[in-house]
Design an enzyme around this catalytic site. Structure first.
Site, PDB file in Angstrom:
ATOM      1  N   PHE A 119       0.861  -1.188   0.000  1.00 23.15           N
ATOM      2  CA  PHE A 119       0.000   0.000   0.000  1.00 23.15           C
ATOM      3  C   PHE A 119       0.892   1.231   0.000  1.00 23.15           C
ATOM      4  O   PHE A 119       1.639   1.465   0.945  1.00 23.15           O
ATOM      5  CB  PHE A 119      -0.960   0.052   1.192  1.00 23.15           C
ATOM      6  CG  PHE A 119      -1.877   1.235   1.096  1.00 23.15           C
ATOM      7  CD1 PHE A 119      -3.041   1.179   0.342  1.00 23.15           C
ATOM      8  CD2 PHE A 119      -1.545   2.445   1.698  1.00 23.15           C
ATOM      9  CE1 PHE A 119      -3.872   2.289   0.209  1.00 23.15           C
ATOM     10  CE2 PHE A 119      -2.365   3.561   1.562  1.00 23.15           C
ATOM     11  CZ  PHE A 119      -3.532   3.483   0.822  1.00 23.15           C
TER      12      PHE A 119
ATOM     13  N   ASP B 276       9.278   3.088   2.157  1.00 21.91           N
ATOM     14  CA  ASP B 276       8.039   3.786   2.493  1.00 21.91           C
ATOM     15  C   ASP B 276       7.771   3.579   3.981  1.00 21.91           C
ATOM     16  O   ASP B 276       7.230   2.558   4.395  1.00 21.91           O
ATOM     17  CB  ASP B 276       6.880   3.269   1.635  1.00 21.91           C
ATOM     18  CG  ASP B 276       5.572   4.015   1.923  1.00 21.91           C
ATOM     19  OD1 ASP B 276       5.515   4.743   2.937  1.00 21.91           O
ATOM     20  OD2 ASP B 276       4.614   3.869   1.135  1.00 21.91           O
TER      21      ASP B 276
ATOM     22  N   LYS C  74       2.119  10.840   7.279  1.00 17.00           N
ATOM     23  CA  LYS C  74       1.277  10.557   8.451  1.00 17.00           C
ATOM     24  C   LYS C  74       1.729  11.288   9.711  1.00 17.00           C
ATOM     25  O   LYS C  74       1.445  12.465   9.857  1.00 17.00           O
ATOM     26  CB  LYS C  74       1.143   9.040   8.640  1.00 17.00           C
ATOM     27  CG  LYS C  74       0.341   8.422   7.500  1.00 17.00           C
ATOM     28  CD  LYS C  74      -0.321   7.103   7.814  1.00 17.00           C
ATOM     29  CE  LYS C  74      -1.356   6.772   6.747  1.00 17.00           C
ATOM     30  NZ  LYS C  74      -0.975   5.722   5.821  1.00 17.00           N
TER      31      LYS C  74
HETATM   32  C1  LIG Z   1      -1.054   5.880   4.330  1.00 19.88           C
HETATM   33  C2  LIG Z   1       0.051   5.407   3.517  1.00 19.88           C
HETATM   34  C3  LIG Z   1       0.380   6.018   2.294  1.00 19.88           C
HETATM   35  C4  LIG Z   1      -0.448   7.126   1.696  1.00 19.88           C
HETATM   36  O1  LIG Z   1      -0.521   8.248   2.492  1.00 19.88           O
HETATM   37  P1  LIG Z   1      -1.672   9.353   2.214  1.00 19.88           P
HETATM   38  O2  LIG Z   1      -1.318  10.486   3.117  1.00 19.88           O
HETATM   39  O3  LIG Z   1      -2.977   8.702   2.566  1.00 19.88           O
HETATM   40  O4  LIG Z   1      -1.595   9.689   0.772  1.00 19.88           O
HETATM   41  C5  LIG Z   1       1.475   5.551   1.614  1.00 19.88           C
HETATM   42  N1  LIG Z   1       2.229   4.546   2.095  1.00 19.88           N
HETATM   43  C6  LIG Z   1       1.937   3.920   3.260  1.00 19.88           C
HETATM   44  C7  LIG Z   1       2.818   2.826   3.744  1.00 19.88           C
HETATM   45  C8  LIG Z   1       0.833   4.320   4.004  1.00 19.88           C
HETATM   46  O5  LIG Z   1       0.520   3.671   5.126  1.00 19.88           O
END
Ligand SMILES: *Cc1c(COP(=O)(O)O)cnc(C)c1O
Length: 398
Positions: A139, A224, A253
């Protein structure tokens, strides 16, 4: 409030979410209060955007102070919070340079652009041939490029045509990853621990192996850490759990302290210098308010207090959940790292129903992928509240 009243109230909203039936009016620390005055323990923390809890005093103070000065200049001009924030985040990540954006997806896109440009300009990949290796069940956000390399049909179906240039390999399989690399490969993009997939922890040694492979093949490692980073796993970054330093950290986040969206990538100048004026940007990226919050977040993390809480209370959460797995055959497995847990229920026991019962019992948690309850409480949670959380979870299974 009943679910049908809520449906009425939300008749003018797009149905791109399926929220639990609670309407939050106020929050502080690890607790939220709904419009009827009922209190709930927050065990989701906005998918780890609220690592420091709701309205942490230091973050709220930073916002107030900045609101009195300047909130937005655009990057057409300098402002006095920008350089300090970049320096703060560079220090935290151990990298030379920072490029701030707003949402996580934008930071992922930024890392993809960096890797491709590096591939063409430094590695010498032929024009438009660059490939990036990703893991299945990943994700990384919701843009059309990003959902194009998702393996989740719900996120992906009927949003094509998708951008080419991505190769998917099984998460946790370093040999498959190495086999997928060829002369066009510019990067591996990976979550060190997969969050949305249900807190999936790769086999021990996997990340270290991926680091070695990417280095050997002159391929960038893009980590990420949007959900796994900034204290959640008991370390500042999940990569640290295997002593891995990626080429690029992707953050979001919790970087905005649960106040406003703040994301960024961090890398060394050698890589970051592929971006030249005009080649990338964002109207709101690196705005004064975002930088003020981001610097305050870094200051909180530099105390080490939140990482320590996550480590110590996470160890307690693990003991409690392991005990639940041992005693209750409805719980198949608990994957726990720091204050982050994927509680895997037996097939046929929907996690959504368990989360609805948890809500009735005064705990906010969210299901993911049918049978997983994800727990990610704010790192300000106390030991007693961790106990309360597990007790309520056990009750909710009935
Ligand atoms: C939440 C998340 C995203 C996307 O972040 P947004 O602020 O919702 O665009 C990307 N990578 C990971 C691992 C995430 O948990």
């Amino acid at each position: 409030m009943t679910a049908s009243t809520l449906d009425d109230l939300h008749q003018h909203a797009a149905h791109n979410y399926h929220p639990l039936p609670v309407v939050v009016a106020q929050a502080e620390g690890a607790w939220v209060t709904d419009v009827d005055g009922r209190r709930y323990l927050d065990a989701l923390a906005a998918y780890s955007a609220l690592n420091f809890g709701h309205r942490h005093p230091a973050l709220i103070a930073a916002v107030h102070e900045q609101l009195e000065r300047v909130t937005l200049t655009s990057r057409a001009f300098h402002h006095d919070r920008f350089a300090p924030f970049c320096a703060d985040l560079a220090r935290l990540t151990g990298m030379d340079a920072v490029l701030p954006m707003n949402t996580g997806a934008e930071a992922v896109e930024t890392a993809i652009k960096l890797a491709r440009r590096w591939g063409y300009r430094v590695k010498g990949v032929p024009a438009d041939q660059a490939t990036i290796i990703v893991a299945d069940s990943n994700f990384h956000g919701r843009t059309t490029t990003i959902v194009g390399f998702s393996t989740d049909p719900t996120a992906r179906d009927d949003f094509g045509p998708f951008a080419p240039g991505f190769r998917t390999v099984p998460f946790g399989d370093a040999a498959a990853l190495e086999a997928a690399i060829d002369e066009t490969t510019v990067a591996v993009l990976i979550e060190p621990i997969q969050g949305e997939a249900g807190v999936i922890v790769p086999p021990e040694g996997y990340l270290g192996c991926v680091r070695r492979i990417t280095r050997d093949h002159d391929v960038l490692l893009l980590a990420d850490e949007i959900q796994s980073g900034l204290g959640r796993t008991g370390t500042t970054f999940a990569c640290e759990l295997e002593d891995v330093v990626p080429d690029v950290y992707i953050l979001g986040k919790a970087l905005g302290g649960g106040v406003i969206p703040v994301s960024a990538i961090a890398a060394d100048h050698e890589l970051m210098s592929v971006f030249t004026p005009g080649s990338h940007g964002s109207t709101f990226g690196g705005n004064p308010l975002a930088c003020a919050v981001g610097s305050a977040v870094v200051a909180l993390l530099e105390t080490g207090e939140f990482q320590a809480r996550s480590r110590e209370l996470g160890a307690h959460l693990k003991v409690r959940l392991d005990d639940l797995v041992a005693r209750d055959e409805r719980v198949e497995q608990a994957r726990v790292v720091g204050l982050w847990a994927g509680v895997q229920l037996v097939p046929g026991l929907p996690a959504r129903g368990v989360c609805e019962r948890l809500l009735d019992l005064g705990v906010l948690a969210k299901d993911t992928h049918e049978t997983t309850v994800r727990l990610a409480p704010p790192l300000v949670i106390t030991r007693d509240e961790v106990d309360l959380l597990v007790d309520r979870l056990e009750e909710a299974l009935d």
